[in-house]
Design a protein around this motif. Structure first.
Motif, PDB file in Angstrom:
ATOM      1  N   PRO A   1       0.811  -1.232   0.000  1.00 53.40           N
ATOM      2  CA  PRO A   1       0.000   0.000   0.000  1.00 53.40           C
ATOM      3  C   PRO A   1       0.840   1.276   0.000  1.00 53.40           C
ATOM      4  CG  PRO A   1      -0.921  -1.594   1.518  1.00 53.40           C
ATOM      5  CD  PRO A   1       0.399  -2.140   1.084  1.00 53.40           C
ATOM      6  N   ILE A   2       1.992   1.266   0.686  1.00 50.85           N
ATOM      7  CA  ILE A   2       2.865   2.449   0.655  1.00 50.85           C
ATOM      8  C   ILE A   2       3.352   2.692  -0.761  1.00 50.85           C
ATOM      9  CG2 ILE A   2       5.093   3.358   1.420  1.00 50.85           C
ATOM     10  CD1 ILE A   2       4.632   1.981   4.097  1.00 50.85           C
ATOM     11  N   ALA A   3       3.755   1.612  -1.438  1.00 49.35           N
ATOM     12  CA  ALA A   3       4.191   1.745  -2.830  1.00 49.35           C
ATOM     13  C   ALA A   3       3.057   2.262  -3.710  1.00 49.35           C
ATOM     14  CB  ALA A   3       4.696   0.401  -3.346  1.00 49.35           C
ATOM     15  N   GLY A   4       1.822   1.801  -3.450  1.00 50.16           N
ATOM     16  CA  GLY A   4       0.679   2.290  -4.208  1.00 50.16           C
ATOM     17  C   GLY A   4       0.429   3.774  -3.969  1.00 50.16           C
ATOM     18  N   TYR A   5       0.620   4.197  -2.714  1.00 52.48           N
ATOM     19  CA  TYR A   5       0.459   5.624  -2.409  1.00 52.48           C
ATOM     20  C   TYR A   5       1.521   6.456  -3.138  1.00 52.48           C
ATOM     21  CZ  TYR A   5       0.776   9.985   0.214  1.00 52.48           C
ATOM     22  OH  TYR A   5       0.849  11.312   0.562  1.00 52.48           O
ATOM     23  N   LEU A   6       2.764   5.973  -3.168  1.00 49.68           N
ATOM     24  CA  LEU A   6       3.826   6.696  -3.872  1.00 49.68           C
ATOM     25  C   LEU A   6       3.545   6.775  -5.366  1.00 49.68           C
ATOM     26  CD1 LEU A   6       6.975   5.228  -2.050  1.00 49.68           C
ATOM     27  CD2 LEU A   6       6.009   7.514  -1.790  1.00 49.68           C
ATOM     28  N   ASN A   7       2.984   5.710  -5.907  1.00 44.66           N
ATOM     29  CA  ASN A   7       2.632   5.720  -7.328  1.00 44.66           C
ATOM     30  C   ASN A   7       1.529   6.738  -7.612  1.00 44.66           C
ATOM     31  OD1 ASN A   7       2.384   4.681 -10.108  1.00 44.66           O
ATOM     32  ND2 ASN A   7       0.468   3.815  -9.375  1.00 44.66           N
ATOM     33  N   ASP A   8       0.539   6.810  -6.716  1.00 50.06           N
ATOM     34  CA  ASP A   8      -0.531   7.790  -6.900  1.00 50.06           C
ATOM     35  C   ASP A   8      -0.017   9.224  -6.764  1.00 50.06           C
ATOM     36  OD1 ASP A   8      -2.291   5.724  -7.259  1.00 50.06           O
ATOM     37  OD2 ASP A   8      -3.004   5.719  -5.186  1.00 50.06           O
ATOM     38  N   TYR A   9       0.941   9.425  -5.857  1.00 54.51           N
ATOM     39  CA  TYR A   9       1.435  10.781  -5.575  1.00 54.51           C
ATOM     40  C   TYR A   9       2.339  11.291  -6.692  1.00 54.51           C
ATOM     41  CZ  TYR A   9       3.455  14.682  -2.969  1.00 54.51           C
ATOM     42  OH  TYR A   9       3.864  15.931  -2.567  1.00 54.51           O
ATOM     43  N   PHE A  10       3.261  10.428  -7.157  1.00 56.44           N
ATOM     44  CA  PHE A  10       4.234  10.864  -8.164  1.00 56.44           C
ATOM     45  C   PHE A  10       3.799  10.541  -9.589  1.00 56.44           C
ATOM     46  CE2 PHE A  10       6.885  10.392  -4.346  1.00 56.44           C
ATOM     47  CZ  PHE A  10       7.541  11.603  -4.347  1.00 56.44           C
ATOM     48  N   GLY A  11       2.788   9.708  -9.742  1.00 52.63           N
ATOM     49  CA  GLY A  11       2.317   9.389 -11.079  1.00 52.63           C
ATOM     50  C   GLY A  11       3.106   8.314 -11.795  1.00 52.63           C
ATOM     51  N   ASN A  12       4.052   7.660 -11.108  1.00 53.04           N
ATOM     52  CA  ASN A  12       4.818   6.557 -11.706  1.00 53.04           C
ATOM     53  C   ASN A  12       5.322   5.641 -10.590  1.00 53.04           C
ATOM     54  OD1 ASN A  12       7.522   7.568 -10.754  1.00 53.04           O
ATOM     55  ND2 ASN A  12       7.027   9.249 -12.163  1.00 53.04           N
ATOM     56  N   TYR A  13       5.905   4.533 -11.002  1.00 54.60           N
ATOM     57  CA  TYR A  13       6.346   3.518 -10.040  1.00 54.60           C
ATOM     58  C   TYR A  13       7.807   3.703  -9.609  1.00 54.60           C
ATOM     59  CZ  TYR A  13       2.147   0.694 -10.819  1.00 54.60           C
ATOM     60  OH  TYR A  13       0.853   0.239 -10.871  1.00 54.60           O
ATOM     61  N   ASP A  14       8.487   4.706 -10.137  1.00 49.15           N
ATOM     62  CA  ASP A  14       9.922   4.854  -9.843  1.00 49.15           C
ATOM     63  C   ASP A  14      10.173   5.005  -8.346  1.00 49.15           C
ATOM     64  OD1 ASP A  14      10.099   4.746 -12.541  1.00 49.15           O
ATOM     65  OD2 ASP A  14      10.933   6.750 -12.835  1.00 49.15           O
ATOM     66  N   ALA A  15       9.445   5.920  -7.701  1.00 45.80           N
ATOM     67  CA  ALA A  15       9.646   6.151  -6.266  1.00 45.80           C
ATOM     68  C   ALA A  15       9.318   4.891  -5.468  1.00 45.80           C
ATOM     69  CB  ALA A  15       8.784   7.319  -5.795  1.00 45.80           C
ATOM     70  N   ALA A  16       8.330   4.128  -5.922  1.00 47.74           N
ATOM     71  CA  ALA A  16       7.957   2.903  -5.211  1.00 47.74           C
ATOM     72  C   ALA A  16       9.095   1.886  -5.236  1.00 47.74           C
ATOM     73  CB  ALA A  16       6.699   2.299  -5.837  1.00 47.74           C
ATOM     74  N   PHE A  17       9.764   1.738  -6.373  1.00 49.88           N
ATOM     75  CA  PHE A  17      10.861   0.775  -6.472  1.00 49.88           C
ATOM     76  C   PHE A  17      12.105   1.267  -5.710  1.00 49.88           C
ATOM     77  CE2 PHE A  17       8.620  -0.625 -10.460  1.00 49.88           C
ATOM     78  CZ  PHE A  17       8.256  -1.868  -9.959  1.00 49.88           C
ATOM     79  N   TYR A  18      12.339   2.572  -5.709  1.00 47.08           N
ATOM     80  CA  TYR A  18      13.449   3.097  -4.905  1.00 47.08           C
ATOM     81  C   TYR A  18      13.174   2.865  -3.416  1.00 47.08           C
ATOM     82  CZ  TYR A  18      15.318   5.438  -9.046  1.00 47.08           C
ATOM     83  OH  TYR A  18      15.861   5.694 -10.276  1.00 47.08           O
ATOM     84  N   PHE A  19      11.928   3.101  -3.023  1.00 48.08           N
ATOM     85  CA  PHE A  19      11.545   2.844  -1.634  1.00 48.08           C
ATOM     86  C   PHE A  19      11.720   1.371  -1.277  1.00 48.08           C
ATOM     87  CE2 PHE A  19       7.829   0.844   0.429  1.00 48.08           C
ATOM     88  CZ  PHE A  19       8.095   1.163   1.744  1.00 48.08           C
ATOM     89  N   ALA A  20      11.332   0.469  -2.185  1.00 45.82           N
ATOM     90  CA  ALA A  20      11.411  -0.969  -1.912  1.00 45.82           C
ATOM     91  C   ALA A  20      12.853  -1.452  -1.780  1.00 45.82           C
ATOM     92  CB  ALA A  20      10.704  -1.749  -3.027  1.00 45.82           C
ATOM     93  N   GLY A  21      13.798  -0.740  -2.352  1.00 46.57           N
ATOM     94  CA  GLY A  21      15.186  -1.186  -2.310  1.00 46.57           C
ATOM     95  C   GLY A  21      15.921  -0.856  -1.029  1.00 46.57           C
ATOM     96  N   VAL A  22      15.448   0.120  -0.280  1.00 48.63           N
ATOM     97  CA  VAL A  22      16.171   0.557   0.921  1.00 48.63           C
ATOM     98  C   VAL A  22      16.050  -0.432   2.090  1.00 48.63           C
ATOM     99  CG1 VAL A  22      16.363   2.391   2.652  1.00 48.63           C
ATOM    100  CG2 VAL A  22      16.027   2.975   0.242  1.00 48.63           C
ATOM    101  N   PRO A  23      14.838  -0.889   2.482  1.00 51.52           N
ATOM    102  CA  PRO A  23      14.737  -1.796   3.641  1.00 51.52           C
ATOM    103  C   PRO A  23      15.527  -3.088   3.511  1.00 51.52           C
ATOM    104  CG  PRO A  23      12.592  -0.888   3.093  1.00 51.52           C
ATOM    105  CD  PRO A  23      13.500  -0.516   1.978  1.00 51.52           C
ATOM    106  N   PRO A  24      15.568  -3.775   2.344  1.00 55.06           N
ATOM    107  CA  PRO A  24      16.374  -4.996   2.276  1.00 55.06           C
ATOM    108  C   PRO A  24      17.856  -4.753   2.529  1.00 55.06           C
ATOM    109  CG  PRO A  24      14.820  -4.941   0.459  1.00 55.06           C
ATOM    110  CD  PRO A  24      14.761  -3.596   1.116  1.00 55.06           C
ATOM    111  N   ILE A  25      18.365  -3.629   2.078  1.00 55.00           N
ATOM    112  CA  ILE A  25      19.783  -3.333   2.306  1.00 55.00           C
ATOM    113  C   ILE A  25      20.043  -3.096   3.795  1.00 55.00           C
ATOM    114  CG2 ILE A  25      21.619  -1.662   1.846  1.00 55.00           C
ATOM    115  CD1 ILE A  25      20.429  -1.271  -0.930  1.00 55.00           C
ATOM    116  N   ILE A  26      19.160  -2.339   4.446  1.00 57.09           N
ATOM    117  CA  ILE A  26      19.306  -2.100   5.884  1.00 57.09           C
ATOM    118  C   ILE A  26      19.184  -3.409   6.655  1.00 57.09           C
ATOM    119  CG2 ILE A  26      18.334  -0.929   7.893  1.00 57.09           C
ATOM    120  CD1 ILE A  26      17.429   1.304   6.041  1.00 57.09           C
ATOM    121  N   GLY A  27      18.183  -4.209   6.302  1.00 56.94           N
ATOM    122  CA  GLY A  27      18.009  -5.496   6.973  1.00 56.94           C
ATOM    123  C   GLY A  27      19.198  -6.416   6.776  1.00 56.94           C
TER     124      GLY A  27
END
Length: 364
Positions: free
Chosen positions: A319-345
């Protein structure tokens, strides 16, 4: 996004509630069967939140976890390979499943498709009856059995059952706490590429006829990764197996952030191949690590609580990724967001073997 995400989250959220492998798996398959069957009669999205998201998710949770725990009763030296074969078996279904669902959905409609899927869960009820634990019960279970011989008040019986199903002893281990926290952090963006890749390709490359290739690549490479990681994990001694998870999470995060950089559909296919491989390595090695951290007697609770901790971030990620897609109009921010937590983990998980070695030195 909430219907599928809620179902996946419930699969993990209900995992801490553990009973015997056979009883839990059979009852879970029955609940999942009811959830899928009732979803075929619903026409409201809000009702489907409950029938599919809650009922099917909870039932799948109870049916899924025992399939990991029961292997520890039969395998020790080759536990990783056994996990890989069992986990890889799901990929044999997940690869052709999209084509099957698309064909069946067009032929008989969504409602009857749910009924077909519910029949598969009905079969799972009978398959679950083959789970026969052979390890001796834990000390707590023996103590509870002795208590039953004497007279106890209703309050004591309730407290005994609560301790049985919600035993928090695994959290006394520092290494387990760090490991569980690291994985819970990493999975915040874990489902984002799997849930959004097809829509991303359709929107960016106007590719609608070949988008099925992405699902096949993910499923096939995940199966290969599960087989390979199981065999490799058996060759790695002790908690050094965690480094396989570290590598898979780090690579997963980098790959997610590379998706918006792809200039063609072929580049996305290459990324999907490696994403599936990372998924296989992470999934298979989880149970062997739990057995290394807490031992076979508490592995069931350890895996259950780990999945329970994973539920909230895994549910919230899509849902966070969906919100970012609605806000920015594309999926780029959603994929950048998805990449950060796995690296931290992954960075958090990398310190677990070091802390474990330090604790062993202090004990000596």
């Amino acid at each position: 996004a909430w219907v599928g995400s809620l179902a996946m989250g419930m699969i993990f959220f209900c995992s801490p509630i553990v009973s015997s492998c056979r009883t839990t798996a059979a009852s879970g398959a029955a609940i999942a069967f009811i959830g899928l069957l009732s979803s075929s009669f619903t026409k409201s999205l809000e009702v489907r939140y409950f029938t599919y998201g809650i009922l099917f998710g909870c039932g799948s949770s109870f049916a899924f976890q025992p399939s990991l725990v029961i292997l520890g009763h039969y395998f020790k030296r080759r536990l990783g390979l056994a996990n890989g074969i069992v986990a890889g078996g799901s990929c044999l279904i997940s690869v052709p499943l999209p084509f099957f669902l698309k064909m069946v959905g067009k032929a008989i409609g969504l409602a009857h498709t749910f009924q077909v899927l519910s029949a598969l869960m009905l079969i799972q009820i009978f398959l679950s009856l083959t789970y026969r634990p052979i390890l001796p019960p834990s000390c707590d279970s023996q103590h509870d059995g002795q208590d039953k011989l004497g007279s106890r008040s209703m309050r004591q019986q309730c407290w005994s059952q609560t301790r049985k199903y919600f035993n928090l002893r695994v959290f006394r281990r520092k290494t387990y706490r760090i490991w569980a926290f690291g994985i819970a952090t990493a999975v915040l963006g874990y489902l984002v590429p799997y849930m959004n890749l097809v829509k991303y390709v359709e929107k960016r490359f106007q590719e609608t006829k070949k988008d099925w290739i992405l699902l096949v690549c993910l499923g096939a490479m995940s199966g290969l990764g599960r087989l390979l990681s199981g065999r490799i994990g058996d060759c790695i001694p002790g908690l050094k197996k965690i480094y396989l998870q570290v590598a898979s999470f780090m690579l997963l995060g980098i790959l997610c952030m590379m998706i918006p950089q792809c200039q063609g559909f072929e580049g996305v296919i290459v990324i999907c191949l490696f994403l599936g491989l990372c998924d296989g390595f992470f999934t298979t090695i989880m149970a062997p690590i739990a057995f290394e951290l807490v031992g076979p007697m508490q592995a069931s609770q350890a895996i259950g609580y780990l999945m329970g901790l994973m539920a909230v971030p895994m549910t919230a990620g899509t849902p966070i990724a969906g919100y970012l897609n609605d806000y920015f109009g594309n999926y780029d921010a959603a994929f950048y967001f998805a990449g950060v937590p796995p690296i931290i983990g992954g960075l958090v998980l990398s310190v677990v073997p070091l802390i474990h070695q330090r604790m062993l030195k202090k004990q000596r």
